[in-house]
Scaffold this active site. Structure first.
Site, PDB file in Angstrom:
ATOM      1  CD  GLU A 288      69.479  52.142  72.009  1.00  0.00           C
ATOM      2  OE1 GLU A 288      68.692  53.066  72.279  1.00  0.00           O
ATOM      3  OE2 GLU A 288      70.493  52.303  71.300  1.00  0.00           O
ATOM      4  CB  CYS A 322      61.147  51.891  74.703  1.00  0.00           C
ATOM      5  SG  CYS A 322      61.479  51.507  72.995  1.00  0.00           S
TER       6      CYS A 322
END
Ligand code: NAD
Length: 524
Positions: A288, A322
């Site tokens: 990720e 993120c």
């Protein structure tokens, strides 16, 4: 038993307990602060025991660098190997433990976390500088991951299923089996939530794990180990390898003793791990990675929602998510109005000590992040127009890493600041005239994590959903243009350079990646 998100702040406000929220968090801050008076050393944790190297690094709080959160052991190859051996031994019994018995431990861990929620949140504030709402929200998310994954394992019977027989005399079954030992490598920005998410997915499916905490915020992973230990996890199922990325992390992920890697962090490190996934056999590597997340504001937008959503997503936790919004594409007919309202809104966001109730924007994680911020700001001044921010904030604050939320316009579309993840409170606003062109420009980066649109026109929204290259998309969300995925509701994972598997966390499907399928057929 239906899963419900923890959502502590919202639930306490609804129940008329907002002042209890603040007082519980503030008392926890006080207790954590007192605990720092005694110097604490954190060692690697292998098979339930502390393993020392005699070498340590100090973890300074980003909100006040005079505060030492703890000293953490500098592990390396030896400790990585010991931790992996410990996980291998534990795998023999853990992987065959009855699912119901295993799940009891996870429910207990979630219960412990609920009980200690404010203590853990206070520790997160000291460790990575999150304000109270973000820190409590992060612990909520950790609890959600554990509870939701336990429920998914239960309702899907460990993802075992009978298959339709092709022949009358056969009884085929599909069984999901754990791989073995996973390296779980954690980022600094969600040290408890993302670590708990990856770790829980690995071990609830019958694997064992070695966790590598992030160097700038290592405390939460040690707390997570402690929680699982108190919940009754057998020694060796969860091990912690303390140390730097380049020494401990590298030794761990490159070891032949690893059967799978779960990594959340930067694209640079993630790509290297993916490139090394073929060893004696290919091993699963779940990555990720970063984002360069756009929000599109059309001329049919509700501008109040757009301003609130873009500001919250761009500057919440100082842009160090993120999912942070780092680009806004605004239709030229509403551009001026949007900018005026955005600048007004952002001027009211308080930059400050995250322990204070009114603080919205706390510090960035370390001095290097401040230096990057200053050099990006200089670049923005040279090539565009800086409307807000661009400088450090020091007045009246402890000696931490504080910078102002920055809004830049007028950069060429190919500019470094438009194309690269900065991971700072830094928003580039661009104009557009045609939605197709805006979506094209929004997609024209290496990343594809989250995205948002503001438009009251259903056709525009559906064009956006159909054409946006992002794992997570939102429309008209005032609570965050690109941020705020909830476990169970919004699967969270990236496309393109933002992630490698195409599946989002916080779902049952995500869990299946930590297992391999075995087809078993008995013929009569
Ligand atoms: P990072 O890549 O610097 O570090 C992540 C982890 O990798 C740390 O534990 C670090 O010690 C370790 N590491 C570093 N070098 C290594 C090596 N050579 N071998 C093995 N491990 C190594 O990332 P960070 O600064 O902690 O986190 C920020 C990044 O994470 C941003 O890019 C952000 O977008 C991304 N992120 C992504 C998600 C997501 O779900 N997509 C969530 C959170 C953060």
């Amino acid at each position: 038993m239906r899963f419900r998100n923890q959502n502590t702040y919202e639930n306490m406000v609804k129940a008329g307990e907002e002042s209890a929220f603040h007082s519980r968090y503030e008392r926890a801050l006080e207790r954590f602060s007192q605990s720092l008076e005694v110097e604490t050393r954190y060692e690697s944790l292998i098979e339930g025991k502390q393993v020392s190297t005699g070498k340590y690094f100090q973890d300074h709080s980003p909100m006040d660098t005079g505060l030492v959160v703890g000293e953490f052991s500098m592990g390396g190859e030896r400790e990585a190997s010991m931790a992996l051996d410990s996980a291998r031994r534990a795998f023999q019994t853990w992987s065959v433990m009855d699912l119901d018995k295993r799940l009891t431990i996870f429910r207990k861990a979630a219960e412990i976390m609920r009980r200690d929620l404010f203590e853990i949140a206070a520790a997160v504030t000291f460790d990575n500088g999150k304000n109270r709402y973000e820190a409590v929200g992060e612990v909520d998310e950790a609890i959600d991951f554990i509870s939701y994954y336990a429920e998914q394992m239960e309702i899907n019977h460990g993802f075992q299923e009978e298959r339709p027989p092709a022949y009358e005399d056969e009884r085929p079954v599909s069984v999901m089996r754990p791989y073995g030992v996973w390296a779980v490598v954690c980022p600094f920005n969600f040290p408890i939530a993302i670590s708990a998410g990856m770790l829980t997915a690995a071990i609830i499916t019958g694997n064992t794990a070695v966790l590598k905490p992030s160097t700038p915020a290592p405390l939460a992973v040690h707390m997570l180990h402690d929680i699982y230990e108190r919940a009754g996890i057998p020694p060796g199922v969860v091990n912690v390898l303390s140390g730097s990325g380049s020494a401990a992390g590298q030794a761990l992920v490159s070891s032949d003793k690893v059967d799978g890697i779960a990594f959340t962090g930067s694209k640079e490190v993630g790509y290297r791990l993916l490139a090394s996934s073929i060893r004696r056999h290919p091993i699963p590597v779940i990555t990720e990675l970063g984002g360069k997340n756009p929000a599109i504001v059309t001329e049919k937008a509700d501008l109040a929602k757009a301003v609130a959503g873009v500001a919250s997503a761009a500057f919440g936790y100082s842009g160090q998510k993120c999912s942070a919004c780092s680009r806004a594409y605004v239709h030229e007919l509403v551009y001026d109005e949007f900018m005026v309202a955005l600048l007004k809104h952002v001027s009211r966001l308080r930059v400050g000590d995250p322990r204070e109730r009114a603080t919205f924007i706390g510090p960035v994680i370390h001095r290097k992040a401040v230096e990057d911020y200053l050099s990006h700001s200089a670049m923005a001044r040279q090539d565009g127009v800086v409307h807000a921010g661009g400088q450090e904030v020091k007045a009246g604050l402890p000696p931490g890493h504080y910078v102002a939320p920055t809004i830049v316009t007028g950069l060429p579309e190919e500019h470094f600041l438009i194309k690269n993840e900065l991971f700072l409170p830094f928003l580039c606003v661009q104009r557009f005239t045609d939605l197709k062109d805006a979506v094209h420009r929004a997609n024209d980066v290496d990343y594809g994590l989250t995205s948002g649109i503001y438009s009251e026109d259903e056709e525009e929204v559906s064009y956006f959903f159909e054409n946006m290259e992002a794992g997570v998309s939102y429309a008209n969300r005032a609570r965050g243009a690109t941020t705020g995925a909830m476990v169970g509701s919004q699967p969270f994972g990236g496309w393109k350079g933002s992630g490698s598997t195409g599946l989002g966390s916080g779902t049952g499907l995500y869990l299946t990646q930590y297992m391999r399928q075995q087809s078993r057929t008995v013929a009569r």
